[in-house]
Design a protein around this motif. Sequence first.
Motif, short mmCIF file in Angstrom:
data_model
loop_
_atom_site.label_atom_id
_atom_site.label_comp_id
_atom_site.label_asym_id
_atom_site.label_seq_id
_atom_site.Cartn_x
_atom_site.Cartn_y
_atom_site.Cartn_z
N LEU B 78 0.84 -1.21 0.00
CA LEU B 78 0.00 0.00 0.00
C LEU B 78 0.87 1.25 0.00
N VAL B 82 0.93 4.24 -2.75
CA VAL B 82 0.36 5.53 -2.36
C VAL B 82 1.39 6.65 -2.37
N PRO B 94 -5.13 6.66 -5.33
CA PRO B 94 -4.88 6.03 -4.03
C PRO B 94 -6.09 5.24 -3.50
N GLU B 95 -7.31 5.60 -3.95
CA GLU B 95 -8.47 4.81 -3.49
C GLU B 95 -8.39 3.39 -4.02
N PHE B 98 -6.01 1.50 -1.94
CA PHE B 98 -6.57 1.15 -0.64
C PHE B 98 -7.60 0.05 -0.76
N PHE B 101 -5.87 -3.11 -1.03
CA PHE B 101 -5.33 -3.46 0.29
C PHE B 101 -6.40 -4.13 1.14
N VAL B 102 -7.61 -3.56 1.12
CA VAL B 102 -8.68 -4.11 1.97
C VAL B 102 -9.05 -5.51 1.51
#
Lengths: 480, 117
Positions: B78, B82, B94-95, B98, B101-102
């Motif tokens: 991440l 980012v 960056p969304e 993320f 990542f989730v």
Amino acid sequence: MLLFAICLRRRLTLQCSKPQQNYSVTPKPPTLEPEVETMANFSIATVFIASFSLLLSLTHSFSIENPTDRRILVLLDDLALKSSHSIFFNSLQARGFELDFKLSDDPKIALQRYGQHLYDGLILFAPATERFGGSLDLAAILDFVDSGKDLIVAADENASDLIRSIAAECGVDFDEDPSAVVIDHGSYAVSETEGDHTLIAADDFIRSDVLLGSAKIEAPVLFKGIGHSLNPSNSLVLKVLSASPSAYSANPKSKLSTPPSLSGSSISLVSVVQARNNARVLFSGSLDLFSNKFFKSPVQKAGSSNKYAKSGNQQFVTELSKWVFHERGHLKAVNVKHHRVGETDEPSIYRINDDLEYLVEIYEWSGSNWEPYVADDVQVQFYMMSPYVLKTMSTDKKGLYHASFKVPDVYGVFQFKVEYQRLGYTSLSLAKQIPVRPFRHNEYERFIPTAFPYYGASFSTMAGFFIFSFVYLHSKVYLQ
Amino acid sequence: MGKSPTTKDDAQALFHSLRSAYSATPTNLKIIDLYVVFAVFIALIQVVYMAVVGSFPFNSFLSGVLSCVGTAVLAVCLRIQVNKENKEFKDLPPEHAFADFVLCNLVLHLVIMNFLG
């Protein structure tokens, strides 16, 4: 029996079949109606069962499981031995043995007929015989012992090569010099007639209650004959009566030029062999050991002042013959059982860390019936390549031995092993195979206490992830 | 002072320069760094515990260590995506990073829960 059964069936069919009708072209074979058929089958079955049980009872009478009357063949050089050794023979007959006396060159001697043994024991009181009559020879005698039957062999100073080779095959080596006898200037029997000290008073007995009985033999045993030696690495032969340290084996009539090959306590006067199939053989270097003359005569050992009115020969020979003919020291182990503690039936597989119990019954033949065997050193092993568990079994004094232990933490195919070898007793060798499995997936504890830190770490990383994502999404940089 | 610079001075100078450079990084990257340090710390605790007690439920040990290592790796991924100074991921929103990542963390924790026993 078979022909009789077939004729019976045929006769039944002919009597009970319906008469043929005249209009049938081809003659029908007689067919049985159903109820006639079952009656015929039933009668054949009873005939078969009767004949089978008769045969079974015949075979049982010769086996060790039920030795109530045993037949012994006694081979003699000279029929005068029958009367000169009558006390010994009468004591055997009083114990229930049937003795069959034959001269050693009788052409009608046979130990086996059509593969079945005619005798359960053999006594060879024929030391000078070079060849036996009939079908008996060295190979036949060894075959007899190999089949589990017992043998008593007595030699004396004119022992033939046949007797010496029988002994050599069983592990007993008589002195090679044919004219040598055992001489003992230290512990000879004091007597007024013989002066060359070949009549020995021996009292060096093997210490074994099972071989020689529980009563101590007080008087020395008179012995006159040849000596033999045993290989010390042979674990199956035992020296029952040894010579004293001052004895030696040499020719009494000639001067001694070289040191004697057999001397001292390594000379054995009487030995026994217990073969691996539990056949028992007795070798004695003196035929006179069994004679009435030695049984009745008083004895005094040279150098000691004790005079005994009766020698120990009769007690020694009687007790030893009881052992040789399996009236003492013959064990059997039956009814091997094992189960989990708390259950009664035998499982086919155990799990590691189970508690189990092992039971076995051991009996000893007492001459007339099976008595419970009582000992405190019977051990059971739980064995897979090496014993994982070795436990001494406890007994309830009625022949039942039990041991309970925990299955070790190793899985595999194990064996319950009982290996019992004691001096003078038949060897017990039992093995029962049983597999042991590891825990099933659902037999572990649901949450293992040792693993709590790992559980904690995993949940804390999950919590960390949630907190991190919350903080990250609400951080000032991101919201800008 | 006429003394030549010693190693202790050098180390201190290096340390100071690192601290000043690090304080220039954006806050979100610092949060990610903190998260990585936390995960590694938890992993170290578990390894020390296993060395002391022994590896009896080995699958639980592996599961615990994997959760820490996996979160550290995903957090580092991440951070890479980012970081604005990284030329390679200049065009990646960056969304998107993320969200990846989730989702990866969800898969990771599913695996951990199953392997934990």
